[in-house]
Design an enzyme around this catalytic site. Structure first.
Site, PDB file in Angstrom:
ATOM      1  CE  LYS A 172      -1.705   2.812   2.868  1.00 47.07           C
ATOM      2  NZ  LYS A 172      -1.624   4.019   2.024  1.00 47.07           N
ATOM      3  CD  GLU A 247      13.299   4.512   7.670  1.00 49.54           C
ATOM      4  OE1 GLU A 247      13.263   5.431   8.531  1.00 49.54           O
ATOM      5  OE2 GLU A 247      13.226   4.693   6.470  1.00 49.54           O
ATOM      6  CB  CYS A 281      13.123   9.624   7.631  1.00 50.19           C
ATOM      7  SG  CYS A 281      13.658   8.374   6.482  1.00 50.19           S
ATOM      8  CD  GLU A 381      11.096  13.334  10.766  1.00 46.44           C
ATOM      9  OE1 GLU A 381      11.759  12.708   9.961  1.00 46.44           O
ATOM     10  OE2 GLU A 381      10.039  12.896  11.236  1.00 46.44           O
TER      11      GLU A 381
HETATM   12  P1  ADP Z   1       4.025  10.549   6.595  1.00 51.59           P
HETATM   13  O1  ADP Z   1       4.073  11.506   7.738  1.00 51.59           O
HETATM   14  O2  ADP Z   1       5.314  10.264   5.944  1.00 51.59           O
HETATM   15  O3  ADP Z   1       2.883  10.787   5.652  1.00 51.59           O
HETATM   16  P2  ADP Z   1       2.489   8.421   7.739  1.00 51.59           P
HETATM   17  O4  ADP Z   1       3.001   7.568   8.826  1.00 51.59           O
HETATM   18  O5  ADP Z   1       1.331   9.278   8.002  1.00 51.59           O
HETATM   19  O6  ADP Z   1       3.766   9.200   7.282  1.00 51.59           O
HETATM   20  O7  ADP Z   1       2.169   7.553   6.459  1.00 51.59           O
HETATM   21  C1  ADP Z   1       3.020   6.555   5.971  1.00 51.59           C
HETATM   22  C2  ADP Z   1       2.184   5.472   5.339  1.00 51.59           C
HETATM   23  O8  ADP Z   1       1.365   4.879   6.344  1.00 51.59           O
HETATM   24  C3  ADP Z   1       1.221   5.959   4.260  1.00 51.59           C
HETATM   25  O9  ADP Z   1       1.155   4.974   3.239  1.00 51.59           O
HETATM   26  C4  ADP Z   1      -0.084   6.051   5.010  1.00 51.59           C
HETATM   27  O10 ADP Z   1      -1.197   5.910   4.154  1.00 51.59           O
HETATM   28  C5  ADP Z   1       0.027   4.859   5.915  1.00 51.59           C
HETATM   29  N1  ADP Z   1      -0.843   4.894   7.107  1.00 51.59           N
HETATM   30  C6  ADP Z   1      -1.264   5.958   7.804  1.00 51.59           C
HETATM   31  N2  ADP Z   1      -2.057   5.576   8.824  1.00 51.59           N
HETATM   32  C7  ADP Z   1      -2.162   4.237   8.767  1.00 51.59           C
HETATM   33  C8  ADP Z   1      -2.843   3.224   9.538  1.00 51.59           C
HETATM   34  N3  ADP Z   1      -3.578   3.546  10.584  1.00 51.59           N
HETATM   35  N4  ADP Z   1      -2.706   1.941   9.160  1.00 51.59           N
HETATM   36  C9  ADP Z   1      -1.943   1.609   8.104  1.00 51.59           C
HETATM   37  N5  ADP Z   1      -1.286   2.494   7.349  1.00 51.59           N
HETATM   38  C10 ADP Z   1      -1.383   3.793   7.663  1.00 51.59           C
END
Ligand code: ADP
Length: 477
Positions: A172, A247, A281, A381
């Protein structure tokens, strides 16, 4: 441009027919729409991957490696096309997008070779009639969830080793950058990776992630993203004791000692801080500079920063593209405002750059001096093009400031003293240390963090441990 998802070798839309828009962050214009999938499609992707597992793991490592290698070569063949797509959906300068495609392909090349070296072991037994065998086997279906800042490389550095180890995958990508992921899936199909081995779905993060966490057939989750979401996933993973690689966020210190090579330190600081407009990151976030070299460093760094050109990623000579969305620009502004309010001095940039015809998402590369531990920028960050500098007296103080963070991903330092180099490298509580080096990431080296930056390693031979189980066979003769 692929705008459907790949499940079991078929290109499909969401069950509901719903989609969501993908926009170009530089122009704010809609590029296209992709499926808004949820739990049902996520489970179907696992059905496909789980069914594909026995045949995929039974192939020889050389056979799997050949396909993984071909995927990397197909990416390089299409480097310009993939880079254009990446710049359109993510915003980074075209040269950086090309570089990322090459970097992404390098993980596939490395994994394609390393899969052949998944050696087991025969251990001398303590009983005469026994033999002790250790086998390394694929863990099974691996779920991969990735962020938007490196839309291709964050996928391939998980995908390559997973496939090489015999694990089918369900992927995903981030909502902001699904097109690069779908393009990689298309190439995986083209080079002959069998149906069901690589599945890519786009849509609702929570529903998709939740379905994978709830599914006992998923045996591994590799996630790159925020510490906040990492925590949510780790909690969810406890039900099925799902294996994790996380990560997460970083907040890299960049130490410059009085005896540093100033030219090298300034060049590395500029590249390390401003790559991808500071949205990485491992990019340097806290510049911690020794008193004797502080003023010279700041002066040279400001000059280098003022030379950086801001604009749309497709523009000539542009090195700073847009930030990914409005919230990202607002976060940068709030960090800069907070730093100024607490006594920081702006030495370069410090404001948005408005460009005719483009979205209001460009921020000038910025240098702030007088950073203190009370400032947000010291603690969080920034994920934007802002460099903040503080000064330190001696090595102990420098290392203490560098380690004063909940994060532990990457740290950098510059010195010409060989004894100090090893002392400081050992003292820094970080998973990756650039000693006189601002660009440590490479396919053959272990990448990953400690503390709130997560755990698990990607890259090199270490990543293969993430996708393999150790099996002990006690063999009675
Ligand atoms: P960033 O701040 O880099 O956007 P996120 O942690 O919000 O980082 O998102 C990183 C990935 O995790 C994206 O693909 C996002 O859609 C996914 N993501 C966010 N929330 C969830 C969740 N509750 N379960 C699974 N995947 C998630």
């Amino acid at each position: 441009m692929r705008t459907e998802c790949l499940i079991n070798g078929e290109w499909v839309g969401a069950d509901s027919g719903k989609t969501f828009e993908v926009t170009n962050p530089a122009t704010g214009r809609v590029l296209t729409s992709v499926p808004r999938m949820g739990g049902a499609e996520a489970r179907r992707a696992v059905d496909a991957a789980f069914a594909a597992w026995p045949a995929w793991r039974s192939r020889t490592a050389a056979d799997r490696g050949k396909l993984v290698g071909e995927l990397g070569r197909a990416m390089m063949r299409d480097q310009d096309r993939l880079a254009g797509l990446m710049t359109a959906e993510q915003g980074k300068p075209l040269g950086e997008s090309k570089g990322e495609i090459a970097y992404a392909a390098s993980f596939l090349e490395w994994a394609s070779e390393e899969g052949k070296r998944l050696y087991g072991e025969i251990i001398p037994a303590s009983a005469a009639g026994k033999r002790i065998l250790v086998l390394r086997q694929s863990v099974g279906v691996a779920a991969i969830i990735t962020p938007w800042n490196f839309p291709a490389a964050m996928i391939t550095r998980k995908l390559g080793p997973a496939l090489a180890c015999g694990c089918p995958v369900v992927i995903k990508p981030a909502e902001d950058t699904p097109l690069s992921a779908l393009a990689i899936a298309e190439l995986a199909e083209e080079v002959g990776i069998p149906a069901g081995v690589v599945n890519v779905i786009t849509g609702e993060a929570k529903a998709i992630g939740g379905a994978w966490l709830d599914d006992d057939r998923v045996r591994k989750l590799s996630f790159t993203g925020s510490t906040e979401v990492g925590r949510v996933l780790m909690k969810g993973a406890s039900e099925h004791l799902l294996r994790l690689s996380l990560e997460l966020g970083g907040h890299a210190p960049f130490l410059v000692f009085d005896d540093a090579d100033l030219d090298k330190a300034v060049a590395a600081a500029t590249a390390c801080k401003f790559r991808n407009a500071g949205q990485t990151c491992i990019c340097a976030n806290r510049f911690i500079v020794q008193e004797g070299i502080h003023d010279a460093f700041v002066e040279r760094f400001a000059e280098a920063i003022n030379d950086l050109k801001v604009g749309e990623g497709t523009g000539d000579g542009v090195s700073i593209g847009p930030l990914i969305n409005d919230a990202a620009v607002e976060k940068v502004e709030s960090h800069v405002r907070d730093a100024i309010g607490k006594g920081g001095t702006v030495r370069a940039g410090g404001e948005r750059v408005r460009i005719d015809g483009l979205a209001d998402r460009f921020y000038a590369p910025t240098l702030i001096t007088g950073m203190t531990p009370e400032m947000k920028i010291f603690r969080e960050e920034t994920f934007g093009p802002v460099a903040a500098v503080t000064r330190f007296k001696d090595e102990d103080e420098g290392v203490r400031l560098a380690n004063d963070s909940e994060y532990g991903l990457a740290a950098y330092f510059f010195t010409r003293d060989a004894s100090r180099l090893m002392r400081v490298a050992e003292a820094l509580e970080y998973g990756i240390v650039g000693a006189n080096d601002g660009g440590p990431s490479t396919a053959q080296a272990p990448f990953g963090g400690v503390k709130h930056s997560g755990f698990g390693r990607e890259g090199g031979r270490y990543v293969m441990d993430e996708y393999t189980e150790i099996k002990y066979v006690s063999w009675g003769l």
